[in-house]
Design a protein around this motif. Sequence first.
Motif, PDB file in Angstrom:
ATOM      1  N   GLY A 231      21.882 -15.047  33.783  1.00  0.00           N
ATOM      2  CA  GLY A 231      21.061 -15.924  33.428  1.00  0.00           C
ATOM      3  C   GLY A 231      21.070 -16.242  32.068  1.00  0.00           C
ATOM      4  O   GLY A 231      22.100 -16.222  31.067  1.00  0.00           O
ATOM      5  N   SER A 232      19.818 -16.654  31.140  1.00  0.00           N
ATOM      6  CA  SER A 232      19.851 -17.041  30.070  1.00  0.00           C
ATOM      7  C   SER A 232      20.114 -15.899  28.928  1.00  0.00           C
ATOM      8  O   SER A 232      20.523 -16.109  27.873  1.00  0.00           O
ATOM      9  N   ASP A 242      12.968 -15.402  32.570  1.00  0.00           N
ATOM     10  CA  ASP A 242      13.020 -14.164  33.397  1.00  0.00           C
ATOM     11  C   ASP A 242      14.468 -13.662  33.243  1.00  0.00           C
ATOM     12  O   ASP A 242      15.343 -14.242  32.868  1.00  0.00           O
ATOM     13  N   LEU A 243      14.494 -12.203  33.825  1.00  0.00           N
ATOM     14  CA  LEU A 243      15.767 -11.392  33.853  1.00  0.00           C
ATOM     15  C   LEU A 243      16.519 -11.966  35.326  1.00  0.00           C
ATOM     16  O   LEU A 243      15.801 -11.818  36.120  1.00  0.00           O
ATOM     17  N   ASP A 244      17.906 -11.936  34.905  1.00  0.00           N
ATOM     18  CA  ASP A 244      18.625 -11.995  36.323  1.00  0.00           C
ATOM     19  C   ASP A 244      19.506 -11.008  36.503  1.00  0.00           C
ATOM     20  O   ASP A 244      20.571 -11.030  35.716  1.00  0.00           O
TER      21      ASP A 244
HETATM   22 CA    CA Z   1      16.406 -16.303  33.763  1.00  0.00          CA
END
Ligand code: CA
Length: 646
Positions: A231-232, A242-244
């Motif tokens: 993710g980002s 959000d965390l991925d």
């Molecule tokens: Ca994310």
Amino acid sequence: MPRRDQLLGPLPDAELAEPRPDGADVDEELIEPPPDENGDVSSRRAVTNGDLARMFHEIGDILEVKGENKFKTVAYHRAADAIARAPFDVAAAYAAGDRPPIPGGGTAIADKIAEAATTGRMAYHERLRAEIPPTLVDLLRLPGVGPQTVRLAWEGLGVTNLEELKAAAEAQKLRELKGISASTEQRILEGIEKLATRPRRLLLHRAQSLADDLAAQVAAVDGVARVFQAGSLRRRRETIGDLDLLVETDRPDVVIDRFTTLGVVDRVIGKGRAKAAVSVFRGPQVDLMVMPPGEAGTYLVHFTGSADHNIRLRGLARDRGWSLSEKGFVRIDDDGNALEGAAADPRTFEDEASVYRFLDLAWIPPELREDRGEVEAARDGTLPDLITLADLRGDLHSHSEWSDGVHSIEVMAEAARRRGYSYQVLTDHSQGLPIARGLFPDRVEEQREIIAALNARFAAEEAAGELPPGAHPGGFRLLHGCELEVSADAVLDYDADLLARFDLVVASVHVARRQPRDQLTKRTLTAIRSPHVDVIAHPSGRMIQTRDDLDLDWDAVFEAAAATGTALEINGSPHRLDLAPERARRAVSFGCILSIDSDAHRTEELDYVRWGVDQARRGWVEARNVLNTRSRDDVLAWVGGKPGRV
Ligand code: CA
Ligand code: DGT
Ligand code: CA
Ligand code: ZN
């Protein structure tokens, strides 16, 4: 009943500053009745770490509003944070009779956890809650509103919630209270405004530390081969939604069950066979996706994003007769529909580079995956050779206790030396910034002598071959600089004679930030054109999500910086990250040189350069574009070569 302070008497500050391991700073159980023994154990629901954290934060909040000793309230907040992040189910451990220590929490806190774990209730918490309106503590979340203001508004005007506070401020009733000024009232209104409009994203450094914690906990689960942060966060964006997390495992059910019951999990948002989403107490959502061993390539690409980058890749796949998803490539028919069975000819890849190669692209660093030209560059073999943290040989911007820093000059210099740097520039604030205890010229002279003595010691140690661990074998020097204020009327804060005696000068616009664009630009250009200014610190002046950019004519700034050889900083403070990546990229396209600095105010913050390097990479910056990748001699030669300088 005796009061707490009568029992204890005042404690010296030194003892209060850090809660003692035995919890002597939180001792109200001495004066509270014993916990209610009648808790109905059979009907209680499980108490999560989030529940405990909420209770302790609320205790801290209420005590603050009541005007209790700050150290006591801080101890509760700290315990709450520790519990929220604990890598195990705290209440379950206490209920089982185990009492693992809570960092920052003592016996008083441990007893309360045990009470909640066995009874589902916390008598002290409930009693405090009954004392004040429950919505009152929410007001503490407002920027610029402290417990004293909340108490005054409550006692003086009966304010109990946000709407009433806003109404009171708009009616200019708050300023009539003793202890609240008109400007405080104005700040409260601005705080309410900001709260309504502020995007709720996590700063990069906080997201990183949470992701590291979670990834380590997931990695410890049986059957987990590898854990990746996607993710980002992997793209190193300055803020994270959000965390991925991606997990390579052949036991998805076990991993998902464990993930959704981690102590730090406050709420399970969704749970399927290959994915789960949870939220963390006062924290972000965390998505977890499982992937079969040996097939990580397309999963990593897909969940790293960005969405725009993925769209480009899917287009390239389609051009070649394939459909691309996280699961891999499958053949498509002439209408573009994915084929099934043997005709699908599915392809999976173990790593990302193979996925990009399948599309005739070079592997693209995650920081570039924003569809800003990286796909074309990967096709044409023109991707930049991005700067890395190891390229930095020194740091051009840092503070000591002489102005608004925490550590002494010597301690800062030692820490920089042990990072393996060749140089660190000490840049305490100049006299025009009294709020940061800016230095008057006589203090600058004193600093110069201290620095000379330190450098003499470093030189002697180098000559004797006595280097501390981590030090660069080529030697380290502390360079003498300053962070020079540019006044509201565009005057530099020290005279030319004094400026000429620094090794390196960084200049900043801190005051009068709301001037019109012409004047703000003029101030910045004045600094750039001075023969004595070498770096413009945090050029936009922003604070991420809390303070807007200065309104500058950016192209004029870039043009002048390039023409005069004045470096523009990428400030590594995770609250600033200034220049932002797109501006850094444009500056380089104008021929500017950049610096990547920590702006450290304490030794630990020297590490802030890592966030600056991340943003530089997002801005396509190479080592050759950055002044402090050069040797000490080369930096000093660059500084000495500024036109007009004697
Ligand atoms: Ca994310
Ligand atoms: P964030 O969480 O707002 O900071 O930004 P990201 O980029 O982490 O976005 P997120 O968490 O929604 O998704 C992670 C990556 O997964 C995203 O960069 C691309 C991929 N992805 C997720 N959902 C979709 C989707 O519906 N379409 C496409 N093309 N990609 C998606
Ligand atoms: Ca996500
Ligand atoms: Zn600074």
